[in-house]
Design a protein around this motif. Structure first.
Motif, PDB file in Angstrom:
ATOM      1  N   LEU A   1      10.444   4.436   2.478  1.00 33.47           N
ATOM      2  CA  LEU A   1      10.248   5.882   2.407  1.00 33.47           C
ATOM      3  C   LEU A   1      10.699   6.371   1.037  1.00 33.47           C
ATOM      4  CD1 LEU A   1      11.521   6.925   5.962  1.00 33.47           C
ATOM      5  CD2 LEU A   1       9.178   6.465   5.214  1.00 33.47           C
ATOM      6  N   THR A   2       9.743   6.858   0.253  1.00 31.47           N
ATOM      7  CA  THR A   2      10.019   7.220  -1.137  1.00 31.47           C
ATOM      8  C   THR A   2       9.240   8.470  -1.525  1.00 31.47           C
ATOM      9  OG1 THR A   2      10.271   4.890  -1.724  1.00 31.47           O
ATOM     10  CG2 THR A   2       9.981   6.433  -3.539  1.00 31.47           C
ATOM     11  N   GLY A   3       9.927   9.470  -2.089  1.00 32.42           N
ATOM     12  CA  GLY A   3       9.264  10.641  -2.639  1.00 32.42           C
ATOM     13  C   GLY A   3       8.909  11.695  -1.602  1.00 32.42           C
ATOM     14  N   ASP A   4       8.957  12.939  -2.018  1.00 31.16           N
ATOM     15  CA  ASP A   4       8.544  14.043  -1.150  1.00 31.16           C
ATOM     16  C   ASP A   4       7.034  14.234  -1.183  1.00 31.16           C
ATOM     17  OD1 ASP A   4      11.148  14.655  -0.383  1.00 31.16           O
ATOM     18  OD2 ASP A   4      11.449  16.002  -2.083  1.00 31.16           O
ATOM     19  N   TYR A   5       6.399  13.806  -2.266  1.00 28.63           N
ATOM     20  CA  TYR A   5       4.957  13.991  -2.435  1.00 28.63           C
ATOM     21  C   TYR A   5       4.280  12.638  -2.637  1.00 28.63           C
ATOM     22  CZ  TYR A   5       6.417  18.802  -3.151  1.00 28.63           C
ATOM     23  OH  TYR A   5       6.984  20.043  -2.979  1.00 28.63           O
ATOM     24  N   PHE A   6       3.009  12.567  -2.236  1.00 25.33           N
ATOM     25  CA  PHE A   6       2.306  11.291  -2.230  1.00 25.33           C
ATOM     26  C   PHE A   6       2.192  10.682  -3.622  1.00 25.33           C
ATOM     27  CE2 PHE A   6      -1.575   8.705  -2.444  1.00 25.33           C
ATOM     28  CZ  PHE A   6      -1.222   7.724  -1.517  1.00 25.33           C
ATOM     29  N   ASP A   7       1.994  11.497  -4.656  1.00 26.67           N
ATOM     30  CA  ASP A   7       1.863  10.961  -6.010  1.00 26.67           C
ATOM     31  C   ASP A   7       3.099  10.155  -6.404  1.00 26.67           C
ATOM     32  OD1 ASP A   7      -0.630  12.012  -6.273  1.00 26.67           O
ATOM     33  OD2 ASP A   7      -0.065  13.688  -7.544  1.00 26.67           O
ATOM     34  N   VAL A   8       4.280  10.615  -5.997  1.00 29.26           N
ATOM     35  CA  VAL A   8       5.525   9.899  -6.287  1.00 29.26           C
ATOM     36  C   VAL A   8       5.556   8.591  -5.502  1.00 29.26           C
ATOM     37  CG1 VAL A   8       8.040  10.004  -6.145  1.00 29.26           C
ATOM     38  CG2 VAL A   8       6.727  12.061  -6.741  1.00 29.26           C
ATOM     39  N   THR A   9       5.119   8.653  -4.247  1.00 27.82           N
ATOM     40  CA  THR A   9       5.076   7.464  -3.395  1.00 27.82           C
ATOM     41  C   THR A   9       4.136   6.414  -3.973  1.00 27.82           C
ATOM     42  OG1 THR A   9       5.416   8.923  -1.491  1.00 27.82           O
ATOM     43  CG2 THR A   9       4.705   6.667  -1.028  1.00 27.82           C
ATOM     44  N   LEU A  10       2.957   6.862  -4.399  1.00 29.62           N
ATOM     45  CA  LEU A  10       1.964   5.961  -4.974  1.00 29.62           C
ATOM     46  C   LEU A  10       2.496   5.280  -6.237  1.00 29.62           C
ATOM     47  CD1 LEU A  10      -0.921   4.802  -5.102  1.00 29.62           C
ATOM     48  CD2 LEU A  10      -1.597   6.890  -6.323  1.00 29.62           C
ATOM     49  N   ALA A  11       3.126   6.050  -7.097  1.00 26.70           N
ATOM     50  CA  ALA A  11       3.663   5.484  -8.338  1.00 26.70           C
ATOM     51  C   ALA A  11       4.722   4.432  -8.040  1.00 26.70           C
ATOM     52  CB  ALA A  11       4.249   6.601  -9.207  1.00 26.70           C
ATOM     53  N   ALA A  12       5.559   4.693  -7.035  1.00 24.28           N
ATOM     54  CA  ALA A  12       6.610   3.731  -6.669  1.00 24.28           C
ATOM     55  C   ALA A  12       5.993   2.440  -6.133  1.00 24.28           C
ATOM     56  CB  ALA A  12       7.542   4.346  -5.636  1.00 24.28           C
TER      57      ALA A  12
ATOM     58  N   CYS B   1       0.858  -1.195   0.000  1.00 23.10           N
ATOM     59  CA  CYS B   1       0.000   0.000   0.000  1.00 23.10           C
ATOM     60  C   CYS B   1       0.883   1.230   0.000  1.00 23.10           C
ATOM     61  CB  CYS B   1      -0.946   0.003   1.204  1.00 23.10           C
ATOM     62  SG  CYS B   1      -0.189   0.478   2.771  1.00 23.10           S
ATOM     63  N   ALA B   2       0.268   2.351  -0.325  1.00 29.30           N
ATOM     64  CA  ALA B   2       0.935   3.647  -0.252  1.00 29.30           C
ATOM     65  C   ALA B   2       0.089   4.534   0.646  1.00 29.30           C
ATOM     66  CB  ALA B   2       1.075   4.260  -1.649  1.00 29.30           C
ATOM     67  N   SER B   3       0.681   5.022   1.722  1.00 30.39           N
ATOM     68  CA  SER B   3      -0.087   5.823   2.682  1.00 30.39           C
ATOM     69  C   SER B   3       0.873   6.525   3.628  1.00 30.39           C
ATOM     70  CB  SER B   3      -1.052   4.940   3.474  1.00 30.39           C
ATOM     71  OG  SER B   3      -1.627   5.639   4.560  1.00 30.39           O
ATOM     72  N   ALA B   4       0.458   7.698   4.098  1.00 32.75           N
ATOM     73  CA  ALA B   4       1.237   8.402   5.108  1.00 32.75           C
ATOM     74  C   ALA B   4       0.515   8.416   6.441  1.00 32.75           C
ATOM     75  CB  ALA B   4       1.501   9.845   4.658  1.00 32.75           C
ATOM     76  N   GLY B   5      -0.541   7.622   6.573  1.00 36.09           N
ATOM     77  CA  GLY B   5      -1.318   7.735   7.798  1.00 36.09           C
ATOM     78  C   GLY B   5      -2.121   6.517   8.173  1.00 36.09           C
ATOM     79  N   ASN B   6      -3.447   6.697   8.277  1.00 39.35           N
ATOM     80  CA  ASN B   6      -4.312   5.681   8.861  1.00 39.35           C
ATOM     81  C   ASN B   6      -4.380   4.392   8.047  1.00 39.35           C
ATOM     82  OD1 ASN B   6      -4.847   7.465  10.909  1.00 39.35           O
ATOM     83  ND2 ASN B   6      -6.772   8.194  10.046  1.00 39.35           N
TER      84      ASN B   6
ATOM     85  N   PRO C   1       5.716   8.628   2.085  1.00 42.12           N
ATOM     86  CA  PRO C   1       6.573   9.746   1.671  1.00 42.12           C
ATOM     87  C   PRO C   1       7.718   9.960   2.657  1.00 42.12           C
ATOM     88  CG  PRO C   1       4.252  10.336   1.526  1.00 42.12           C
ATOM     89  CD  PRO C   1       4.315   9.029   2.251  1.00 42.12           C
ATOM     90  N   ILE C   2       8.835  10.433   2.163  1.00 47.46           N
ATOM     91  CA  ILE C   2       9.976  10.716   3.027  1.00 47.46           C
ATOM     92  C   ILE C   2       9.602  11.739   4.098  1.00 47.46           C
ATOM     93  CG2 ILE C   2      12.336  11.649   3.055  1.00 47.46           C
ATOM     94  CD1 ILE C   2      12.635  10.616   0.183  1.00 47.46           C
TER      95      ILE C   2
END
Length: 412
Positions: free
Chosen positions: A124-135, A75-80, A101-102
Motif C-alpha cells: 500500500l503506497t501513495g494516496d493517489y494512483f500516479d504515486v502508486t504507479l511510480a513506486a 502491477c499497480a492497481s486499485a481494482g480489477n 493506493p493507501i
C-alpha cells in the motif's frame, strides 16, 4: 484470418484450462425496451468478476514461455487488474507484488489477497494512483521484475480480444452492433482489432474520464486535467499509447460519454429488475443504449458488461445519484420564519407523495429567520412543479442546491 485473430483464438483456447467462457445472454427486458435483440456478454461472471484476468493470463503465459526463470510479476492497481493478476499468479505458481493506493477500500484489498494467497504480496503506497504507479515501476527496475500493464501491452490487448472470440462462436457470426466500455483501452483495442469492419462498434466512457474522446480530438493521447473516479474501472486520465494506435481511426461520434449520475439509474435498474450486480464501469454499455435507440432498432446488439465488483457500501450513494438524476429527489436551503407554527405551515405544503429525507437547521441568518437544509423525495419529478409554486405562494424563500456541486459537497 489475420495474425491477431489467430493469436486471440489461441489465447481463448488456452484460457479454457483455467476458467470457463462467460455466458452471452439475451436480455428480454432490454430487448423489449429498445425493440432490438439485446444480448449481454457477462464478463461480470468471470472468477474475479471482470474481464481483466484474460489479459493478465495471456501476458503472463507468454512471459513464462519465453523465460528460463520465472520472474516476479508486478502491477499497480486499485481494482480489477489487481485481482486478475493475483488470480493468475496463484494459477501459474509465480510470485507477484501488487501496489495499491493507501486509500484502496479494504474490500478490494481483501479480495486481492484471497485470489493471490501466498503467491502475492500487497504494498500500500501513495494516496493517489500516479504515486502508486511510480513506486511499482521503480521497484520493477530495481529488482528486475516484469511489470504487467493493465491495458497498454500488446499481449494484454490480445488476451482481452478473447471476449470477442467467444461472442463470435456463441452467435455463429458477428452481431450487428457491439457496445463496450473504454478506459485505458485494452478491451476496446482488442475487440476492435479482432472485429475489423465486420460489425458496428460503439465505445462508451464516463463523462468525467473521457480520455478516448480527448485523444481522438487531439490526434494523440492527452492527459485530462481532472478525472471523476466514480466509474473507477473506466475513468483514466490518459488512454494508452498502444491502445490508441488501434483506436485512432474511430470517429469521435463513435465514442459516447455517459453522465455518472445517469449511470446510477442503470445500475439500480439492472439490480432491481434483473438481479444483475454491475459496478459503474460494468454498466456503461447498457446505459449507452439510451442514446442509441434509433440506431439499434431491429438489430442484434451485444453489450459487454465488463465488471461486477461492486461494494454494497456504495449502494446508498448510487441510489442518491440515481434519484437526483431522475428528478425525484431535490435539496433546498429554505429560509424558515422563526415563529410558532412556521414548520407546520411548511409541512402542510407537501403532497401525499412527498417525503422529507433530510432536515437540518444550519444557523439563524437573522433574528426572525433561520436557514434549513431540506431534502425532499417524491414519486414523480413533476410533483416538484406544484411544490415549488406552493413555496412561492406561501412566502417561503428557497434555493435549489441539488445540482450545485460545491454546496452539495459540503452540505449533502
Amino acid at each position: 484470418m489475420s495474425d491477431f485473430q489467430k493469436n486471440a483464438r489461441a489465447a481463448e483456447a488456452a484460457m479454457r484450462h483455467v476458467f470457463d467462457a462467460t455466458p452471452l445472454q439475451r436480455n428480454e427486458h432490454l430487448s423489449e425496451r429498445y425493440d432490438a435483440n439485446i444480448l449481454l456478454k457477462r464478463e461480470d461472471l468471470t472468477p474475479v468478476r471482470s474481464y481483466k484476468l484474460r489479459g493478465a493470463f495471456n501476458a503472463m503465459r507468454k512471459v513464462l514461455a519465453a523465460a528460463s526463470t520465472a520472474p516476479t510479476f508486478v502491477c499497480a492497481s486499485a481494482g480489477n487488474h489487481a485481482q486478475g493478476v493475483a488470480f493468475m499468479c496463484r494459477h501459474f505458481g509465480v510470485q507477484g507484488v501488487i501496489y495499491m493506493p493507501i486509500t484502496t477500500p479494504q474490500q478490494k484489498i481483501g479480495k486481492t489477497r484471497i485470489f493471490g494467497g501466498d503467491n502475492v504480496r500487497i504494498e500500500l503506497t501513495g494516496d493517489y494512483f500516479d504515486v502508486t504507479l511510480a513506486a511499482a515501476q521503480e521497484y520493477c527496475t530495481r529488482i528486475g521484475a516484469h511489470f504487467l500493464s493493465p491495458f497498454d501491452d500488446e499481449d494484454v490487448i490480445e488476451g482481452q480480444a478473447s471476449v470477442m472470440v467467444e461472442i463470435e462462436r456463441d452467435l455463429g457470426g458477428m452481431p450487428d452492433h457491439i457496445v463496450m466500455p473504454v478506459g485505458g483501452g485494452g478491451l476496446s483495442a482488442g475487440v476492435c482489432s479482432y472485429v475489423g469492419d465486420r460489425a458496428e462498434i460503439t465505445l462508451v466512457e464516463p463523462a468525467g474520464g473521457a480520455s478516448l474522446h480527448a485523444a481522438l480530438m487531439a490526434g494523440t493521447p492527452v492527459r485530462l486535467d481532472h478525472v471523476n473516479t466514480f466509474a473507477d474501472g473506466a475513468a483514466v486520465a490518459q488512454i494508452g499509447v498502444r491502445t490508441f494506435e488501434r483506436l485512432r481511426h474511430f470517429d469521435p461520434g463513435q465514442a459516447i460519454s455517459v453522465d455518472e449520475n445517469r449511470l446510477c439509474t442503470t445500475m439500480i435498474e439492472m439490480l432491481n429488475i434483473e438481479g444483475i450486480v454491475l459496478e459503474p464501469a460494468g454498466a456503461l454499455a447498457v446505459d449507452a443504449l439510451k442514446d442509441m435507440r434509433n440506431r439499434i432498432r431491429g438489430k442484434t446488439v451485444v453489450c459487454v458488461t465488463s465488471g461486477g465488483n461492486f461494494d454494497f457500501e456504495r449502494l446508498p450513494e448510487v441510489k442518491e445519484r440515481a434519484q437526483r438524476h431522475s428528478g425525484v429527489k431535490k435539496y433546498f436551503i429554505l429560509r424558515m420564519p422563526q415563529r410558532p407554527g412556521a414548520l407546520k405551515d411548511f409541512l402542510n405544503l407537501l403532497g401525499p407523495d412527498d417525503d422529507i429525507a433530510r432536515f437540518e437547521y444550519l444557523k439563524k441568518s437573522a433574528r426572525n429567520f433561520g436557514s434549513v437544509l431540506i431534502g425532499i423525495e417524491t414519486s414523480n419529478e413533476n410533483n416538484f412543479v406544484r411544490l415549488l409554486e406552493a413555496f412561492k405562494s406561501a412566502g417561503f424563500d428557497y434555493r435549489d442546491i441539488t445540482d450545485d456541486d460545491i454546496l452539495a459537497e459540503f452540505l449533502i
